[in-house]
Motif scaffolding. Structure first.
Motif, PDB file in Angstrom:
ATOM      1  N   VAL A  31       1.079  -1.053  -0.095  1.00  0.00           N
ATOM      2  CA  VAL A  31       0.189   0.087   0.032  1.00  0.00           C
ATOM      3  C   VAL A  31       0.741   1.093  -0.010  1.00  0.00           C
ATOM      4  N   LYS A  32       1.933   1.226   0.681  1.00  0.00           N
ATOM      5  CA  LYS A  32       3.015   2.485   0.845  1.00  0.00           C
ATOM      6  C   LYS A  32       3.452   2.711  -0.486  1.00  0.00           C
ATOM      7  N   ASP A  33       3.652   1.541  -1.085  1.00  0.00           N
ATOM      8  CA  ASP A  33       4.289   1.908  -2.464  1.00  0.00           C
ATOM      9  C   ASP A  33       3.423   2.219  -3.586  1.00  0.00           C
ATOM     10  N   VAL A  34       2.042   1.795  -3.401  1.00  0.00           N
ATOM     11  CA  VAL A  34       1.297   2.528  -4.261  1.00  0.00           C
ATOM     12  C   VAL A  34       1.068   4.089  -4.144  1.00  0.00           C
ATOM     13  N   TYR A  35       1.001   4.276  -2.631  1.00  0.00           N
ATOM     14  CA  TYR A  35       0.968   5.741  -2.726  1.00  0.00           C
ATOM     15  C   TYR A  35       2.160   6.421  -2.909  1.00  0.00           C
ATOM     16  N   LEU A  36       3.270   5.983  -2.947  1.00  0.00           N
ATOM     17  CA  LEU A  36       4.406   6.491  -3.222  1.00  0.00           C
ATOM     18  C   LEU A  36       4.489   6.751  -4.856  1.00  0.00           C
ATOM     19  N   GLU A  37       4.036   5.773  -5.626  1.00  0.00           N
ATOM     20  CA  GLU A  37       3.868   5.775  -7.030  1.00  0.00           C
ATOM     21  C   GLU A  37       2.701   6.825  -7.260  1.00  0.00           C
ATOM     22  N   ALA A  38       1.765   7.017  -6.602  1.00  0.00           N
ATOM     23  CA  ALA A  38       0.815   7.844  -7.101  1.00  0.00           C
ATOM     24  C   ALA A  38       1.311   9.495  -6.935  1.00  0.00           C
ATOM     25  N   LYS A  39       2.006   9.522  -5.696  1.00  0.00           N
ATOM     26  CA  LYS A  39       2.632  10.801  -5.515  1.00  0.00           C
ATOM     27  C   LYS A  39       3.826  10.945  -6.482  1.00  0.00           C
ATOM     28  N   ASN A  41       3.550  10.686  -9.513  1.00  0.00           N
ATOM     29  CA  ASN A  41       2.828  10.902 -10.708  1.00  0.00           C
ATOM     30  C   ASN A  41       1.631  12.321 -10.441  1.00  0.00           C
ATOM     31  N   GLY A  42       1.832  12.800  -9.327  1.00  0.00           N
ATOM     32  CA  GLY A  42       1.592  14.170  -9.003  1.00  0.00           C
ATOM     33  C   GLY A  42       0.179  14.211  -8.357  1.00  0.00           C
ATOM     34  N   TYR A  43      -0.232  12.925  -7.641  1.00  0.00           N
ATOM     35  CA  TYR A  43      -1.455  12.981  -7.038  1.00  0.00           C
ATOM     36  C   TYR A  43      -1.264  13.415  -5.508  1.00  0.00           C
ATOM     37  N   ASP A  44      -1.982  14.087  -4.868  1.00  0.00           N
ATOM     38  CA  ASP A  44      -1.863  14.401  -3.427  1.00  0.00           C
ATOM     39  C   ASP A  44      -2.219  13.192  -2.541  1.00  0.00           C
ATOM     40  N   THR A  45      -1.300  12.566  -1.960  1.00  0.00           N
ATOM     41  CA  THR A  45      -1.663  11.330  -1.113  1.00  0.00           C
ATOM     42  C   THR A  45      -2.494  11.476   0.124  1.00  0.00           C
ATOM     43  N   LYS A  46      -2.345  12.854   0.920  1.00  0.00           N
ATOM     44  CA  LYS A  46      -2.944  13.074   1.876  1.00  0.00           C
ATOM     45  C   LYS A  46      -4.590  12.984   1.528  1.00  0.00           C
ATOM     46  N   THR A  47      -4.974  13.527   0.306  1.00  0.00           N
ATOM     47  CA  THR A  47      -6.300  13.622  -0.325  1.00  0.00           C
ATOM     48  C   THR A  47      -6.703  12.230  -0.494  1.00  0.00           C
ATOM     49  N   MET A  48      -5.795  11.537  -1.045  1.00  0.00           N
ATOM     50  CA  MET A  48      -6.063  10.218  -1.643  1.00  0.00           C
ATOM     51  C   MET A  48      -6.354   9.134  -0.148  1.00  0.00           C
ATOM     52  N   ALA A  50      -7.690  10.400   2.526  1.00  0.00           N
ATOM     53  CA  ALA A  50      -9.017  10.802   2.995  1.00  0.00           C
ATOM     54  C   ALA A  50      -9.997  10.287   2.207  1.00  0.00           C
ATOM     55  N   ILE A  51      -9.906  10.180   0.756  1.00  0.00           N
ATOM     56  CA  ILE A  51     -11.015   9.482   0.098  1.00  0.00           C
ATOM     57  C   ILE A  51     -11.124   8.004   0.291  1.00  0.00           C
ATOM     58  N   VAL A  52      -9.886   7.179   0.453  1.00  0.00           N
ATOM     59  CA  VAL A  52      -9.999   5.808   1.123  1.00  0.00           C
ATOM     60  C   VAL A  52     -10.885   5.672   2.151  1.00  0.00           C
ATOM     61  N   ARG A  53     -10.526   6.555   3.088  1.00  0.00           N
ATOM     62  CA  ARG A  53     -11.233   6.591   4.372  1.00  0.00           C
ATOM     63  C   ARG A  53     -12.605   6.635   4.389  1.00  0.00           C
ATOM     64  N   LEU A  54     -12.982   7.738   3.403  1.00  0.00           N
ATOM     65  CA  LEU A  54     -14.429   8.083   3.263  1.00  0.00           C
ATOM     66  C   LEU A  54     -15.189   6.772   2.369  1.00  0.00           C
ATOM     67  N   ARG A  55     -14.619   6.297   1.615  1.00  0.00           N
ATOM     68  CA  ARG A  55     -15.098   5.016   0.768  1.00  0.00           C
ATOM     69  C   ARG A  55     -15.425   4.047   1.654  1.00  0.00           C
ATOM     70  N   ARG A  56     -14.519   3.780   2.627  1.00  0.00           N
ATOM     71  CA  ARG A  56     -14.765   2.596   3.744  1.00  0.00           C
ATOM     72  C   ARG A  56     -16.200   2.757   4.496  1.00  0.00           C
ATOM     73  N   MET A  57     -16.313   4.027   4.660  1.00  0.00           N
ATOM     74  CA  MET A  57     -17.557   4.451   5.503  1.00  0.00           C
ATOM     75  C   MET A  57     -18.815   3.985   4.654  1.00  0.00           C
ATOM     76  N   GLU A  58     -19.949   3.634   5.416  1.00  0.00           N
ATOM     77  CA  GLU A  58     -21.135   3.507   4.862  1.00  0.00           C
ATOM     78  C   GLU A  58     -21.834   4.928   4.270  1.00  0.00           C
ATOM     79  N   LYS A  59     -22.792   4.873   3.526  1.00  0.00           N
ATOM     80  CA  LYS A  59     -23.164   5.908   3.053  1.00  0.00           C
ATOM     81  C   LYS A  59     -23.781   6.797   4.131  1.00  0.00           C
TER      82      LYS A  59
END
Length: 79
Positions: A31-39, A41-48, A50-59
């Protein structure tokens, strides 16, 4: 004999836990490697994260959290 059986069973449980902990560490590294790869490629990993945390939550839990956050932001003039 019963003590040996209990000791063997306990040892097997411990060994299973140790194997699972090792697998968990490997997955965490992946998982750490994926975040490093995303970073890279210009993605903000802090925001990512947060999105992963939100997607785990029920609607409904996510909607409640959003509403509460909006209430607090509004109360603090952060709109």
């Amino acid at each position: 004999m019963s003590d040996n059986v209990a000791a063997d069973q306990l040892r097997l449980f411990i060994e299973r836990i140790e194997r699972l902990e090792e697998e968990k560490k490997g997955i965490a590294d992946d998982v750490k490697d994926v975040y490093l790869e995303a970073k890279a490629n210009g993605y903000d990993t802090k925001t990512m994260r947060a999105i992963v945390r939100l997607r785990r939550m029920e609607k409904n839990a996510r909607q409640e959290a959003d509403a509460l956050l909006e209430t607090y932001r509004s109360a603090l003039g952060l709109d």
